[in-house]
Write a protein that holds these residues in place. Structure first.
Motif, PDB file in Angstrom:
ATOM      1  N   ASN A   4       0.810  -1.221   0.000  1.00 58.12           N
ATOM      2  CA  ASN A   4       0.000   0.000   0.000  1.00 58.12           C
ATOM      3  C   ASN A   4       0.842   1.269   0.000  1.00 58.12           C
ATOM      4  O   ASN A   4       0.469   2.265  -0.621  1.00 58.12           O
ATOM      5  CB  ASN A   4      -0.938   0.005   1.209  1.00 58.12           C
ATOM      6  CG  ASN A   4      -2.020  -1.047   1.095  1.00 58.12           C
ATOM      7  OD1 ASN A   4      -2.441  -1.401  -0.009  1.00 58.12           O
ATOM      8  ND2 ASN A   4      -2.470  -1.573   2.220  1.00 58.12           N
ATOM      9  N   SER A  50      -6.562  -3.368  -0.522  1.00 56.82           N
ATOM     10  CA  SER A  50      -7.996  -3.223  -0.272  1.00 56.82           C
ATOM     11  C   SER A  50      -8.772  -3.129  -1.587  1.00 56.82           C
ATOM     12  O   SER A  50      -8.454  -2.309  -2.452  1.00 56.82           O
ATOM     13  CB  SER A  50      -8.263  -1.972   0.573  1.00 56.82           C
ATOM     14  OG  SER A  50      -9.629  -1.621   0.542  1.00 56.82           O
ATOM     15  N   ARG A  58     -11.812  -2.027  -1.904  1.00 55.68           N
ATOM     16  CA  ARG A  58     -12.523  -0.748  -1.927  1.00 55.68           C
ATOM     17  C   ARG A  58     -11.603   0.395  -2.375  1.00 55.68           C
ATOM     18  O   ARG A  58     -12.002   1.245  -3.169  1.00 55.68           O
ATOM     19  CB  ARG A  58     -13.096  -0.447  -0.534  1.00 55.68           C
ATOM     20  CG  ARG A  58     -13.896   0.852  -0.475  1.00 55.68           C
ATOM     21  CD  ARG A  58     -14.423   1.091   0.930  1.00 55.68           C
ATOM     22  NE  ARG A  58     -15.388   0.074   1.305  1.00 55.68           N
ATOM     23  CZ  ARG A  58     -16.680   0.161   1.027  1.00 55.68           C
ATOM     24  NH1 ARG A  58     -17.155   1.207   0.370  1.00 55.68           N
ATOM     25  NH2 ARG A  58     -17.506  -0.784   1.420  1.00 55.68           N
TER      26      ARG A  58
END
Length: 389
Positions: A20, A81, A83
Motif C-alpha cells: 500500500n 484493499s 474498496r
C-alpha cells in the motif's frame, strides 16, 4: 500443442502481495506531475504556443501511466484493499474519461480467454480468414483501412472521449423505450420490475451502469469546470491532443503484446490457458523510462500468468522465472510496426497472419490445387483397388 510446463512451476505467490505504501507513492508521483504539467502548459501558452509540444508529450506519457495504474486497480492488485482499488481506479478513469469498472470487467474476460481466438478477437475486433474471404473487395479494403496504425489516433479519441458518452445515451434511450413497452403491455407494472426485466447492450450489471453514470457526470463536469478556468479553446485543444495520443499509445502497446508473428492463436477446442499466457503474450522490452510510464506492463506474459501481481513486482517476478520463459516472444520498439500487419486469424492453422500472406496463400492454392486421386479415368471401383498410401 501442449505445454510441458505447469503453472505450479512458476514462482508467483511471493510477488502477488500488494504494498500500500508503494502504491500510494505511485499515485502521488503520477498525479502531482500530471497536475503540475497542466499548470505549466497554461502558463507556457501565455508566452508562446511553441512551448507547448514538449509539455503535451509529457502530459501524454503521464496520462498513459494513469491508465496503467487504473488497469492495476481493475485487477485489485495495486492496493491490498478492494474498496481502495475501486475508488482510486474510478478517479484514474475520470482522468482518462473512461469508466473504470465496466472496462475492467471486459478486460477480465480478455484474461480468461487470451489465446482463444474463437471467443476473443482482440481490441481491434479481428475476423478470421474465412470471414475475410467472404467480404466484398470494398469491405476488405475498409477492414484493412480501419486497422491501419494511423487509425489509432481517431480510434483512440473515440474510444475514450466519445464511446462512454454514447454508451450512456444509447443505454438510457433503450431503457426508456423498454419501460414504455412494459407500461403499454401492463400499465400497473412497477419500476422495480421494469428495471429487473431490462437487459442492456451497453452495460451488464447495475454496478457497471452506476460507474458509467458517475464517470460521465464527473468527466463532463470537469470539462466544463476546466474549460471555464483555463479557457475553453486552450483546454479542449490540449486535452483532446493529450487524450488522443495517450489512447493511441496504450492501445498500441496492448495490441502488439498479443498480435505478433507466432502468437498463440488457438480455437476453443484444445485451447490451453498457460500457453495463451506464455506464448500468446509478448515480453515487450522497453527502455527503462518507458517501462516506468507504462508501469512495467511490458512484462505481459507474467501479468497474464497472474493478474494479481502489481506492476511494481512484475520485473522481479519476470527475473525469477526467466528460465521458464524460453518460448516467450521478445519484442523491441523496432518490432512494433511489423506487428500491425497481423490482423487476420486463420482457424485452420491456429495462427495470426497478414492480409498479404493470406492472399498469397489463397492464390497459391488456386494455382496449385490439391491433387485428386479420383479422376474421370479412374472411377470409384478402380480407386478402391489401389494400394493404400
Amino acid at each position: 500443442m501442449e505445454s510441458t510446463i505447469k503453472k505450479s512451476d512458476f514462482v508467483l505467490a511471493p510477488y502477488m502481495k500488494s504494498n500500500n505504501l508503494w502504491a500510494t507513492y505511485q499515485i502521488f508521483n503520477t498525479l502531482v506531475p500530471y497536475i503540475f504539467l497542466w499548470f505549466l502548459a497554461f502558463k507556457a501558452a501565455a508566452i508562446s504556443y511553441w512551448l507547448l509540444p514538449p509539455i503535451i508529450i509529457l502530459l501524454t506519457l503521464f496520462s498513459g501511466r494513469c491508465f496503467s495504474l487504473m488497469h492495476d486497480c481493475g485487477h485489485y492488485s495495486l492496493f491490498s484493499s478492494k474498496r481502495v482499488n475501486r475508488v482510486i481506479g474510478f478517479m484514474l478513469g475520470v482522468i482518462n474519461a473512461i469508466p473504470q469498472y465496466p472496462w475492467s470487467r471486459g478486460h477480465a474476460y480478455h484474461h480468461k480467454t487470451n489465446g482463444d481466438w474463437e471467443r476473443y478477437r482482440g481490441p481491434a475486433a479481428l475476423i478470421s480468414t474465412a470471414e475475410f474471404a467472404k467480404l466484398s473487395p470494398s469491405a476488405q479494403w475498409w477492414y484493412e483501412f480501419l486497422r491501419h496504425p494511423l487509425m489509432l489516433f481517431p480510434g483512440g479519441f473515440f474510444y475514450l472521449a466519445i464511446k462512454p458518452r454514447l454508451a450512456l445515451l444509447a443505454g438510457t434511450y433503450d431503457f426508456i423505450r423498454h419501460g414504455l413497452t412494459c407500461l403499454k403491455q401492463d400499465p400497473g407494472i412497477g419500476l422495480a420490475k421494469i428495471i429487473s426485466s431490462h437487459k442492456s447492450r451497453n452495460w451488464y450489471t447495475a454496478g457497471e451502469f452506476w460507474d458509467l453514470l458517475f464517470n460521465n457526470i464527473c468527466v463532463i463536469s470537469s470539462w466544463i469546470l476546466f474549460g471555464y478556468l483555463l479557457g475553453f479553446g486552450f483546454f479542449f485543444s490540449v486535452y483532446s491532443i493529450t487524450l488522443t495520443c495517450s489512447a493511441a499509445l496504450f492501445i498500441c502497446v496492448f495490441f502488439v503484446q498479443h498480435n505478433f508473428d507466432g502468437s498463440y492463436a488457438h480455437k476453443t477446442e484444445g485451447w490451453d490457458y498457460l500457453l495463451g499466457a506464455i506464448q500468446g503474450s509478448s515480453y515487450l522490452k522497453l527502455p527503462a523510462i518507458f517501462n516506468w510510464f507504462t508501469a512495467d506492463i511490458g512484462y505481459h506474459n507474467i501479468h497474464h500468468l497472474s493478474e494479481r501481481i502489481p506492476n511494481y513486482n512484475l520485473a522481479a517476478c519476470h527475473q525469477r522465472n526467466m528460465h521458464l520463459l524460453a518460448d516467450a516472444k521478445i519484442l523491441r520498439i523496432t518490432d512494433i510496426p511489423d506487428c500491425f500487419k497481423f490482423i487476420l486469424w486463420d482457424a485452420d492453422s491456429d495462427q495470426l497472419m497478414s492480409i498479404a500472406a493470406f492472399r498469397q496463400m489463397t492464390q497459391s492454392r488456386s494455382q496449385h490445387p490439391a491433387p485428386s486421386f479420383l479422376t474421370p479415368a479412374e472411377p470409384a471401383e478402380v480407386l478402391a483397388n489401389k494400394v493404400e498410401v
